[in-house]
Design an enzyme around this catalytic site. Sequence first.
Site, short mmCIF file in Angstrom:
data_model
loop_
_atom_site.label_atom_id
_atom_site.label_comp_id
_atom_site.label_asym_id
_atom_site.label_seq_id
_atom_site.Cartn_x
_atom_site.Cartn_y
_atom_site.Cartn_z
CB CYS A 1 -0.96 -0.03 1.18
SG CYS A 1 -0.21 -0.45 2.77
N1 LIG Z 1 -4.48 -3.96 5.03
C1 LIG Z 1 -3.93 -3.32 4.02
O1 LIG Z 1 -4.14 -2.10 3.83
C2 LIG Z 1 -3.05 -4.05 3.04
C3 LIG Z 1 -2.64 -3.38 1.88
C4 LIG Z 1 -1.80 -4.04 0.97
C5 LIG Z 1 -1.39 -5.34 1.23
N2 LIG Z 1 -1.79 -5.96 2.37
C6 LIG Z 1 -1.33 -7.34 2.59
O2 LIG Z 1 -2.41 -8.20 2.26
C7 LIG Z 1 -2.39 -9.36 3.12
C8 LIG Z 1 -3.72 -9.43 3.88
O3 LIG Z 1 -3.84 -8.23 4.63
P1 LIG Z 1 -5.09 -7.92 5.55
O4 LIG Z 1 -4.94 -6.52 6.01
O5 LIG Z 1 -6.33 -8.36 4.88
O6 LIG Z 1 -4.78 -8.91 6.78
P2 LIG Z 1 -5.76 -9.37 7.94
O7 LIG Z 1 -6.89 -8.41 8.07
O8 LIG Z 1 -4.90 -9.62 9.13
O9 LIG Z 1 -6.32 -10.77 7.39
C9 LIG Z 1 -5.49 -11.84 7.03
C10 LIG Z 1 -6.35 -13.10 6.96
O10 LIG Z 1 -5.47 -14.19 6.69
C11 LIG Z 1 -5.96 -15.36 7.34
N3 LIG Z 1 -4.83 -16.10 7.91
C12 LIG Z 1 -4.38 -17.28 7.50
N4 LIG Z 1 -3.31 -17.65 8.18
C13 LIG Z 1 -3.09 -16.69 9.08
C14 LIG Z 1 -2.11 -16.51 10.09
N5 LIG Z 1 -1.15 -17.41 10.32
N6 LIG Z 1 -2.17 -15.38 10.84
C15 LIG Z 1 -3.12 -14.45 10.62
N7 LIG Z 1 -4.07 -14.58 9.67
C16 LIG Z 1 -4.05 -15.69 8.90
C17 LIG Z 1 -6.95 -14.91 8.40
O11 LIG Z 1 -8.19 -15.47 8.06
P3 LIG Z 1 -8.69 -16.89 8.59
O12 LIG Z 1 -7.96 -17.21 9.85
O13 LIG Z 1 -10.14 -16.70 8.79
O14 LIG Z 1 -8.36 -17.84 7.48
C18 LIG Z 1 -7.03 -13.41 8.26
O15 LIG Z 1 -8.36 -12.95 8.26
C19 LIG Z 1 -1.19 -9.17 4.06
O16 LIG Z 1 -0.09 -9.88 3.57
C20 LIG Z 1 -0.94 -7.67 4.02
O17 LIG Z 1 0.40 -7.32 4.28
C21 LIG Z 1 -2.61 -5.35 3.28
#
Ligand SMILES: NC(=O)c1ccc[n+]([C@@H]2O[C@H](COP(=O)([O-])OP(=O)(O)OC[C@H]3O[C@@H](n4cnc5c(N)ncnc54)[C@H](OP(=O)(O)O)[C@@H]3O)[C@@H](O)[C@H]2O)c1
Length: 335
Positions: free
Chosen positions: A146
């Site tokens: 991001c």
């Molecule tokens: N947030 C942003 O603005 C943003 C922007 C660009 C890129 N990203 C990247 O996109 C990816 C997802 O980001 P996000 O913000 O959606 O993350 P998040 O809200 O923390 O969600 C990640 C999801 O991954 C699943 N998961 C599976 N294995 C996991 C583990 N060992 N620990 C934690 N969660 C696990 C979880 O769902 P279940 O447990 O239900 O399967 C969780 O809901 C990340 O790599 C992040 O760096 C994020």
Amino acid sequence: MIEVGVIGATGYTGLELIRLLVNHPQVNLHFATSKSRAGENLSAVFPSAADIPLIDPEKAPLKGTDVVYLCLPHAESASVAVEALDAGLRVIDLSADFRLRDAAIYQQWYKVEHPAPELLAEAVYGLTEVVRDDLPEARLIANPGCYPTSVLLPLKPLLDQDAITDTIIVDSKSGVSGAGRKPKQMTHYVEVEGNLSPYSIGRVHRHLPEMEQVVSWWSQKAPAMIFSPHLIPAPRGIVSTIYVQLDAGWNEAKLFDLYNQAYRNEAFIHVLAAGETATYAHVNYTNRCAIGLALAEGTLIITSAIDNLIKGASGQAIQNMNAMFGFDETVGLPQ
Ligand SMILES: NC(=O)c1ccc[n+]([C@@H]2O[C@H](COP(=O)([O-])OP(=O)(O)OC[C@H]3O[C@@H](n4cnc5c(N)ncnc54)[C@H](OP(=O)(O)O)[C@@H]3O)[C@@H](O)[C@H]2O)c1
């Protein structure tokens, strides 16, 4: 019509992706997974979401799926990507796992051995406006970070001209959804509300090597960066204020001409008028990147704004999918 899957649907990027995909006219959401909430509907996790059933990732029906989005933490994504690619799917990974070309640099910054280094050379770094010609053939897209999206898009026109003469100084402000849904002390309401916290300032944030890698692809001079992110009490949005020293000979008219030429055909990149600065209000809930330009005593001050969950993640991922499958890039995306 293509069949898509979302792995990690209960995170913030997963939710945003599904919100957009269910309204995309050329997509059928084939499956959405969750380890922690399998068997429930997405609406049980997020009341505003559609009643999408969440299935265990082990049971994801890869067969019959064209493309899968990985919305997982880094180091979790890569092995799932290998499995999906082996099953013949195309993969759009929102994590950092395939953004750095060098496995040793990945290990240095992410403190874990890369799970699939053999795929690093193949992954396309998916800044759509820059690599759209490569996307129709791509099997694996590394969706950019991001902060890097907010910084690289406004620097590209200058780097193409090798116009930057000194270290690039970036000061970014992010809303809290950028840190993901898993609670941490730093993102606790009491820590965030009424506060503004610089963190990982200087040259220690993980997005620094990602940005410097891309800068080195675009410019012979490859200027170094100082990058100081800040957490602010807002749910979403990034504003990056970027300070750039330029070769002599640049003036405001020449700069606006450069940017307006570079981005004149881009639906999602808005070069603002002289005197205007980019703010959350220009971009939130859209797939836009707004860019403001101001010259002060020979220093160019760029302001750049994106919605971290849309242009900084799920929106750009859909823009990449659109280019990958030959759809109009803007389909399904809020402008
Ligand atoms: N947030 C942003 O603005 C943003 C922007 C660009 C890129 N990203 C990247 O996109 C990816 C997802 O980001 P996000 O913000 O959606 O993350 P998040 O809200 O923390 O969600 C990640 C999801 O991954 C699943 N998961 C599976 N294995 C996991 C583990 N060992 N620990 C934690 N969660 C696990 C979880 O769902 P279940 O447990 O239900 O399967 C969780 O809901 C990340 O790599 C992040 O760096 C994020």
